[in-house]
Design a protein around this motif. Sequence first.
Motif, PDB file in Angstrom:
ATOM      1  N   ALA A   1      -9.769   2.178   6.208  1.00  0.00           N
ATOM      2  CA  ALA A   1      -9.803   0.787   6.647  1.00  0.00           C
ATOM      3  C   ALA A   1     -10.480   0.664   8.014  1.00  0.00           C
ATOM      4  CB  ALA A   1      -8.386   0.218   6.692  1.00  0.00           C
TER       5      ALA A   1
ATOM      6  N   LEU B   1      -6.368  -1.855   2.005  1.00  0.00           N
ATOM      7  CA  LEU B   1      -6.483  -2.477   0.690  1.00  0.00           C
ATOM      8  C   LEU B   1      -6.263  -1.441  -0.414  1.00  0.00           C
ATOM      9  CD1 LEU B   1      -9.660  -4.674   1.307  1.00  0.00           C
ATOM     10  CD2 LEU B   1      -7.256  -5.228   1.765  1.00  0.00           C
TER      11      LEU B   1
ATOM     12  N   GLY C   1     -12.248  -3.010  -5.940  1.00  0.00           N
ATOM     13  CA  GLY C   1     -13.055  -2.646  -4.792  1.00  0.00           C
ATOM     14  C   GLY C   1     -13.854  -1.398  -5.001  1.00  0.00           C
TER      15      GLY C   1
ATOM     16  N   GLU D   1      -8.333  -0.576  -2.620  1.00  0.00           N
ATOM     17  CA  GLU D   1      -9.502   0.289  -2.749  1.00  0.00           C
ATOM     18  C   GLU D   1      -9.410   1.471  -1.779  1.00  0.00           C
ATOM     19  OE1 GLU D   1     -12.786  -1.951  -0.027  1.00  0.00           O
ATOM     20  OE2 GLU D   1     -12.088  -2.998  -1.832  1.00  0.00           O
ATOM     21  N   ASP D   2      -8.781   1.272  -0.622  1.00  0.00           N
ATOM     22  CA  ASP D   2      -8.577   2.370   0.321  1.00  0.00           C
ATOM     23  C   ASP D   2      -7.593   3.387  -0.252  1.00  0.00           C
ATOM     24  OD1 ASP D   2     -10.225   1.087   2.219  1.00  0.00           O
ATOM     25  OD2 ASP D   2      -8.525  -0.117   2.906  1.00  0.00           O
TER      26      ASP D   2
ATOM     27  N   ALA E   1       0.833  -1.207   0.000  1.00  0.00           N
ATOM     28  CA  ALA E   1       0.000   0.000   0.000  1.00  0.00           C
ATOM     29  C   ALA E   1       0.867   1.256   0.000  1.00  0.00           C
ATOM     30  CB  ALA E   1      -0.934  -0.015   1.212  1.00  0.00           C
TER      31      ALA E   1
ATOM     32  N   ASP F   1      -1.816  -7.271  -0.041  1.00  0.00           N
ATOM     33  CA  ASP F   1      -2.589  -6.082   0.304  1.00  0.00           C
ATOM     34  C   ASP F   1      -3.651  -5.771  -0.732  1.00  0.00           C
ATOM     35  OD1 ASP F   1       0.025  -4.153   1.894  1.00  0.00           O
ATOM     36  OD2 ASP F   1      -1.357  -5.620   2.695  1.00  0.00           O
ATOM     37  N   ASP F   2      -3.737  -6.623  -1.778  1.00  0.00           N
ATOM     38  CA  ASP F   2      -4.619  -6.290  -2.885  1.00  0.00           C
ATOM     39  C   ASP F   2      -5.420  -7.511  -3.324  1.00  0.00           C
ATOM     40  OD1 ASP F   2      -4.105  -4.916  -6.211  1.00  0.00           O
ATOM     41  OD2 ASP F   2      -5.841  -4.882  -4.897  1.00  0.00           O
TER      42      ASP F   2
ATOM     43  N   ARG G   1     -11.818  -2.851   9.181  1.00  0.00           N
ATOM     44  CA  ARG G   1     -10.722  -3.742   8.800  1.00  0.00           C
ATOM     45  C   ARG G   1      -9.426  -3.314   9.467  1.00  0.00           C
ATOM     46  NH1 ARG G   1      -9.861  -2.196   4.206  1.00  0.00           N
ATOM     47  NH2 ARG G   1     -11.701  -1.253   3.265  1.00  0.00           N
TER      48      ARG G   1
ATOM     49  N   ASP H   1      -8.505  -7.901  -4.086  1.00  0.00           N
ATOM     50  CA  ASP H   1      -9.586  -7.660  -5.038  1.00  0.00           C
ATOM     51  C   ASP H   1      -9.114  -7.005  -6.326  1.00  0.00           C
ATOM     52  OD1 ASP H   1     -11.589  -6.749  -2.227  1.00  0.00           O
ATOM     53  OD2 ASP H   1     -11.464  -8.694  -3.238  1.00  0.00           O
TER      54      ASP H   1
ATOM     55  N   ASP I   1      -6.462  -4.125   7.789  1.00  0.00           N
ATOM     56  CA  ASP I   1      -5.509  -4.080   6.675  1.00  0.00           C
ATOM     57  C   ASP I   1      -5.978  -3.039   5.664  1.00  0.00           C
ATOM     58  OD1 ASP I   1      -3.552  -6.119   7.299  1.00  0.00           O
ATOM     59  OD2 ASP I   1      -5.176  -7.568   7.010  1.00  0.00           O
TER      60      ASP I   1
END
Length: 665
Positions: free
Chosen positions: A287, A296, A351, A298-299, A257, A343-344, A292, A346, A294
């Motif tokens: 997150a 991601l 996401g 999408e974040d 990330a 970390d990814d 969550r 999706d 972690d």
Amino acid sequence: MTPFPFTAVVGQDDLRLALLLNAVSPAVGGVLVRGEKGTAKSTAVRALSALLPEVAVVPGCRFSCDPGAADPGCPDGPHEAGPGTERAARMVELPVGAAEDRLVGALDIERALAEGVKAFEPGLLADAHRGILYVDEVNLLHDHLVDLLLDAAAMGASYVEREGVSVRHASKFLLVGTMNPEEGELRPQLLDRFGLTVEVAASREPDQRVEVVRRRLAYDDDPDGFAARWAGEEAAVRRRVVAARELLPQVRLGDAALRQIAATCAAFEVDGMRADIVMARTATALAAWAGRTDVLAEDVRQAALLALPHRRRRNPFDAPGLDEDKLDETLERSAGQDGEGDDDPDGPGGGGRPAPESGPEGGGDGAAPPEAGEGGEPQQAGAGAGERSPVGAAEPFRTRVLSVPGIGEGAAGRRSRARTEHGRTTGARRPRGALTKLHLAATVRAAAPHQRARGRSGPGLVIRRDDLRQADREGREGNLVLFVVDASGSMAARQRMGAVKGAVLSLLLDAYQRRDKVGLVTFRGSGADVALPPTSSVDAAAARLESLPTGGRTPLAAGLLKAHEVLRVERLRDPARRALVVVVTDGRATGGPEPVALAGRAARLFAAGKVASVVVDCESGPVRLGLAGQLAGELAGTAVTLDELRADSIAGLVRDVQGTSRRAA
């Protein structure tokens, strides 16, 4: 009055998400809300304070010290260790027209000089400590208040210093500002201090607009009853904020990330490292808000959409926004370069946004292309008799300052000399009203002859109100720069009109940097139009100039008369602001009355209104009539050719303008 509930705001998902992320993690750095009037900007911000957890404060401390970590330098300290008391987080509103003392606090100068006592009355920066400082229409805030905000935001403390007497107190706050871009942009330094930015616009969906009206009318009829109906939703969001705050320290920001954050900031060429830090904090808060531990991809993507648009502007004519296709490519490329991949799960774009489903306002980062009708009209080559489609501007260049001669008393800026509250000290006088800037030497000289009569027995001076002297200071003011541009057929040659627009854009950029107001009058065909009334939004002026069509006759007299009217009205609105009129023409008049006959009247009006003038001579070709020079002479101004508007020639132009004005005076 009971505030409008935060959860009752219709749509505006990005705005609500940005505010809630700051409630979860104040380290994100605040929110700047940009958008048209009537889009619930202020309503949402004022409702946020009800969702913030309560804060523990030292009883009786005016500076909201934390009992667990009290400020050792607090003016009300030292504080003894204790449990403290709980109170609601404050939202303090800074009015645009507030005085400096109201923002930072005020010292009792008389007691400080006579008794050596630091008698300090806290200001808004003290009230906002550990809470929210809200500035509505933040782009209209005076420069000296902006400087104080920047210092406090950077250091987490406010300093009040008056002639050797100094007070310091902690001031850490969540800075939230709202603004309408049509009224002008923010200074880059303050713009960068806002962690996130959100563009808002009114929904174009009838059903959503109906619901907005329905809720607003219900609230106006019974504020308490309306708030009670939303109490359950408000309590649920408040609990979620508390839970996200507790989870925040456990959120892991992995190397993948971090690499995506760094790659994104580098790809969009943002200045400095603040963007990287803000994106990291925002992604972590996202997150935690989602429950969550972690971060991601999408974040990271959502953090970029909130933290980068206002940091990638290279000049005031650039529209804020972010190319989402480029963002997705950057995230995918940086994810592919990482070997972990944990970390990814999706995919970089899979996401989407973790915010609630976006309404029609959610995609308003960029400017929409012009549509048919008024916005599309200039694009039609045959829209009017002899009218030509707009010509693009030549590349802007750096100019030197054009200033109005003499000393004014207008709003603080960076162009012409003026008497201001800030600047170098030029003298002293008795204060009219409250004392704001003490002239210490003059005060001592006024009090010294009376010490024996007043029975002075100690080392301190005996000071009376009549002894106090106010410092006179000289700084710089902003002016009104009114452009009067010939858009007739004689100016329509593409190469020439492009050069004209490039020159005006250069002066507009200079006006932005010097905090001026600008206006634009154009004349062609059978009359003149106010293309842009006086405003602080130079990017709006640039947009109007870029789409300016040309063609038709040259009603130069109509342009001058329209300029007279604009100046007259603006002088009634802002009598202290002096004006500089820039007439861009070749001097030929093929429509309306003879302009030279009206120039004498214009000169008298300009002189009465303390207006300086410059005529930019756009005449070209082997045979030149010198009509623009005659016009400049009648206006008691200076004529300069289009080729002379480069930086090296502007310096001579300024000297000519000042010299001509002195001779006219």
